[in-house]
Motif scaffolding. Structure first.
Motif, mmCIF file in Angstrom:
data_model
loop_
_atom_site.group_PDB
_atom_site.id
_atom_site.type_symbol
_atom_site.label_atom_id
_atom_site.label_comp_id
_atom_site.label_asym_id
_atom_site.label_seq_id
_atom_site.Cartn_x
_atom_site.Cartn_y
_atom_site.Cartn_z
ATOM 1 N N SER B 175 0.845 -1.194 0.000
ATOM 2 C CA SER B 175 0.000 0.000 0.000
ATOM 3 C C SER B 175 0.882 1.245 0.000
ATOM 4 C CB SER B 175 -0.886 -0.010 1.249
ATOM 5 O OG SER B 175 -1.277 1.295 1.576
ATOM 6 N N PRO B 176 0.436 2.309 -0.694
ATOM 7 C CA PRO B 176 1.225 3.549 -0.680
ATOM 8 C C PRO B 176 1.488 4.060 0.741
ATOM 9 C CG PRO B 176 -0.603 3.726 -2.217
ATOM 10 C CD PRO B 176 -0.760 2.416 -1.510
ATOM 11 N N ARG B 177 0.559 3.797 1.639
ATOM 12 C CA ARG B 177 0.722 4.282 3.014
ATOM 13 C C ARG B 177 1.860 3.587 3.760
ATOM 14 N NH1 ARG B 177 -3.718 7.220 4.626
ATOM 15 N NH2 ARG B 177 -5.476 7.031 3.218
ATOM 16 N N ARG B 178 2.334 2.464 3.197
ATOM 17 C CA ARG B 178 3.379 1.705 3.914
ATOM 18 C C ARG B 178 4.791 2.193 3.601
ATOM 19 N NH1 ARG B 178 3.992 -4.040 3.798
ATOM 20 N NH2 ARG B 178 5.004 -3.737 5.807
ATOM 21 N N ALA B 179 4.945 3.210 2.752
ATOM 22 C CA ALA B 179 6.282 3.779 2.538
ATOM 23 C C ALA B 179 6.761 4.368 3.862
ATOM 24 C CB ALA B 179 6.213 4.863 1.474
ATOM 25 N N ARG B 180 8.012 4.058 4.235
ATOM 26 C CA ARG B 180 8.499 4.589 5.507
ATOM 27 C C ARG B 180 9.941 5.072 5.347
ATOM 28 N NH1 ARG B 180 7.894 -1.298 8.201
ATOM 29 N NH2 ARG B 180 5.796 -0.800 7.532
ATOM 30 N N HIS B 234 7.159 -2.882 0.558
ATOM 31 C CA HIS B 234 6.144 -2.021 1.173
ATOM 32 C C HIS B 234 5.179 -1.412 0.158
ATOM 33 C CE1 HIS B 234 9.271 -1.466 4.603
ATOM 34 N NE2 HIS B 234 8.582 -2.584 4.713
ATOM 35 N N VAL B 235 5.725 -0.945 -0.957
ATOM 36 C CA VAL B 235 4.881 -0.301 -1.980
ATOM 37 C C VAL B 235 5.296 -0.799 -3.358
ATOM 38 C CG1 VAL B 235 4.025 1.893 -2.921
ATOM 39 C CG2 VAL B 235 4.910 1.824 -0.581
ATOM 40 N N ILE B 251 2.508 8.768 -3.650
ATOM 41 C CA ILE B 251 2.972 7.933 -2.536
ATOM 42 C C ILE B 251 3.471 8.806 -1.386
ATOM 43 C CG2 ILE B 251 4.678 6.184 -1.852
ATOM 44 C CD1 ILE B 251 4.479 5.135 -4.789
ATOM 45 N N ALA B 255 1.713 8.549 2.237
ATOM 46 C CA ALA B 255 2.475 8.045 3.384
ATOM 47 C C ALA B 255 2.879 9.165 4.342
ATOM 48 C CB ALA B 255 3.723 7.317 2.885
ATOM 49 N N THR B 257 5.436 11.043 3.963
ATOM 50 C CA THR B 257 6.898 11.043 4.065
ATOM 51 C C THR B 257 7.477 11.841 2.898
ATOM 52 O OG1 THR B 257 7.070 9.096 2.672
ATOM 53 C CG2 THR B 257 6.935 8.714 5.035
#
Lengths: 361, 355
Positions: B175-180, B234-235, B251, B255, B257
């Motif tokens: 998911s795009p939200r999982r970029a960290r 992650h993405v 993204i 996220a 970020t």
């Protein structure tokens, strides 16, 4: 890429940036004339590599930006006519007029087409004899020879259904207009290399002399610009003025003589309004009497269309180097690339649009 | 379609009697004999599979327990044949890739065609065969479909919609939200190929060599990445319309970020770079149809790069950037000459400049 990569070398650009830092002892304000140069400066982050003492202001050299609102309105009025196929370079299509831009005319059913060359418009007129094909002739001395060539071809073919809406502007009168203003802050110019490729540098000598200012004819690659900036600063630090050529791989003092001959056959100079600035004497091209039959403004009777620019916009100050985009209260708020209030936010190469797109971190 | 099988299939002549009906007629969408002939002789014969041969209103599929990914994509590309592909294979690849970017293995596809009255039957046949072949190569069946015909002048020859379902393996959460912050960003190959191929053809531009679309199914490459790295991926995104720049912006915003990329790290074919230069287009915003961006945990980046490069569609894969906790929501690029600038979303399409 052959012949380009050597002008984008990180090590070379850094070396020039270091030498600029070593050279500068006082604050200087320089203006790059051309929107293409503004674009390169910001796109490659060159502006952030210069010492704080050097301020770059962005000149009026974006043909898309400075095309007056009333010309866009005239283009829109012609493009809306059912018998017309209206052709233009790509980046003019999104420029807003008082009510509509050309892409919106297309969306409402107008036959609006994007072309890469004015000669393609002549071919289109041959292919569509039942339609009136109109080309939007916009640009500086750089694009004008191609328009002149297209008009000569249309004359040779005796095309009754081809015409051009002329909005050509010229650089030297604009520089004079800027320099003659008492508020002018500019101490040195980076002149537009491609304009001088056509016109040479002779027109710049009297300007440099009269206003005792260095003018360096500069190319468009990052290294071109950094070297051009260094040459201008070196002249200022040494108290010199005059015209120098950084872009010597393309520019000679005499310019391109066959292109100049084409221009003088097809165009004569005229007073021309600039979006955000106003009328600058002898700063535009109009068709010579021999080519008046190809004048779209006359053919479609839109010469009386006029328009007023929004009052809140400080485009005029920005285009004259008196203010920077972030000095404007509307920047990034009421005025954004998708809803521009004024000229410099209009095209991607306008100063405000470049700052908006590349500058915010 | 490049392999032998594909060429053999294409070489087969159209099963609809072209001498009687060389073009699509309104009646081909009317539900009567003409419609039936098209469905039976062309589509069912080409897409041949058990679910489709039921000739039901929809396909009934056995589905194992787990999570289903569902995606749809419409294709309106003009012209519909272009170097390296056509609207049919592009539509199949597009939906297969959208499923793969969810971490799913494609299970079944639908095909909905909107045909313009007058479309040459031979063109429809070529496109149908191309869809069948693309689906076969991707190992996925086209199990249901629909055909409509619109009046001449109301369409652009053919519009293709392909929807698809796929299964997401356990432990995979893309998911795009999982970029960290710390994630490394990889691209699977040279960018901007598809957009330039289409533009060159549409505008009659020549660059000394023909630029071909990069249209390709990416689920095999994704599967090898997920099998080895599992939850450390992650993405995943395929940077189609709007190109790499638009996807990275989406993204970064999703996220919360920052994304930092290096201009020189992106692989790009010389002729594509030259074409972008001439037209004043930024290749970061030009469409791709067979490339992916992968955000993976930093300590798995080298392994991910090796896996991508081992795949036929990832030979030119490269590490192009990282996720950072600086400048949240923004993409910042280190330019070719060492400067920095923001890479923002475009207002509309990129338009070639005057000079």
């Amino acid at each position: 890429m052959k012949f380009v990569d050597e002008y984008r070398s990180e090590a070379d650009v850094r070396k020039v940036a270091d030498s600029i830092r070593a050279l500068v002892t006082r604050p200087w304000t320089l203006m790059e004339i051309c929107g293409g140069q503004t674009h390169t400066l910001i796109k490659y982050g060159l502006d952030r590599m210069l010492p704080d003492l050097v301020t770059l202001v962005h000149g009026p050299g974006c043909p898309v930006c400075v095309t007056p609102l009333e010309l866009i309105d005239r283009a829109v009025a012609i493009a809306r006519r059912p018998e017309v196929t209206f052709a233009s370079f790509g980046d003019m299509l999104r420029v807003p007029g008082s009510e509509l831009d050309l892409l919106s005319v297309k969306a409402r059913g107008g036959d609006v087409r994007m072309l890469y060359s004015p000669l393609d418009a002549v071919r289109l007129a041959q292919k569509l004899p039942e339609r009136q094909v109109v080309f939007f002739a916009v640009g500086f001395e750089t694009t004008a020879p191609a328009i002149a060539g297209a008009l000569l071809e249309a004359e040779r073919l005796d095309l009754p259904n081809f015409s051009v809406l002329v909005s050509h502007v010229l650089v030297p009168p604009a520089m004079e207009a800027l320099l003659s203003s008492p508020a002018c802050l500019v101490k040195g110019f980076l002149a537009a290399g491609h304009v001088c490729t056509v016109m040479g540098t002779h027109e710049y000598d009297p300007i440099a002399e009269r206003y005792r200012i260095p003018i360096v004819v500069t190319g468009f690659e990052p290294l071109d610009l950094m070297v051009g900036i260094r040459m201008t600063l070196a002249a200022l630090e040494e108290g010199r003025h005059g015209v120098e050529i950084q872009y010597s791989r393309c520019v000679t003092p005499g310019g391109n003589l066959p292109a100049q001959k084409l221009l003088s056959e097809v165009f004569e100079t005229c007073d021309r309004p600039w979006r955000g600035i106003g009328v600058i004497p002898k700063s535009g091209y109009a068709l010579t009497p021999r080519f008046l039959r190809f004048d779209a403004a006359k053919r479609f009777d839109v010469e009386t269309v006029t328009a007023e620019e929004p009052a809140v916009c400080i485009a005029g100050s920005i285009l004259q180097g008196l203010a920077k985009p972030r000095d404007c209260a509307a920047f990034g708020r009421e005025c954004r690339p998708e809803k521009p209030l004024g000229a410099p936010m209009v095209s991607s190469e306008g100063a405000c649009a470049a700052y908006y797109s590349y500058g915010r971190e | 379609m490049s392999d032998d099988l594909g060429e053999k299939l294409l070489a087969l002549s159209c099963p609809v009697p072209v001498s009687d009906t060389p073009n699509i007629l309104l009646g081909h969408g009317g539900g009567g004999r003409l419609s039936q002939m098209l469905v039976e002789k062309m589509f069912a014969a080409s897409f041949d599979n058990a679910a489709l041969s039921e000739m039901h209103d929809g396909a009934v599929l056995p589905v194992p327990a787990g999570r289903l990914a569902f995606s749809t994509d419409s294709f309106v590309v003009r012209p519909y044949f272009f170097p390296g592909g056509d609207i049919g294979s592009l539509a199949v690849h597009g939906t297969v890739n959208d499923l793969a970017m969810c971490g799913a293995r494609p299970l079944a596809l639908s095909s909905a065609l909107i045909l313009e009255e007058g479309l040459p039957m031979e063109d429809l046949w070529r496109i149908t065969r191309s869809m069948a072949e693309a689906a076969k190569a991707a190992g996925v069946s086209i199990v249901t479909g629909d055909t409509k015909v619109v009046d001449r002048g109301k369409g652009d020859g053919i519009f293709v919609n392909v929807s698809g379902v796929g299964l997401v393996p356990d432990g995979i959460e893309i998911s795009p939200r999982r970029a960290r912050p710390g994630d490394v960003i990889l691209v699977s190959g040279a960018i901007a190929q598809h957009g330039i191929a289409i533009m060159a053809l549409r505008e009659g531009l020549e660059f000394g060599t023909t630029v071909e679309t990069d249209s390709a199914p990416l689920h095999g490459m994704v599967a090898s990445l997920l099998d080895a790295l599992g939850g450390d991926v992650h993405v995943l995104r395929d940077p189609t319309r709007g190109g790499v720049a638009s996807v990275l912006n989406e993204i970064a915003k999703a996220a919360g970020t920052g994304v930092s990329i290096t201009e020189t790290a992106f692989p790009i074919a010389e002729e594509v770079r030259g074409a972008c230069e001439i037209l004043g287009l930024d290749p970061l915003y030009v469409a791709n149809e067979g490339k992916l961006l992968a955000f993976v945990a930093r300590d798995r980046a080298d392994q991910a790069l090796a896996l991508l490069r081992a795949h036929r569609y990832g030979a030119e894969a490269a590490i192009v950037g990282e996720v950072t906790d600086e400048h949240p929501g923004r993409v910042v690029l280190k330019s070719r000459v060492g400067g920095r600038r923001v890479v923002d979303l475009l207002t509309g399409d990129q338009l070639p400049r005057i000079c």
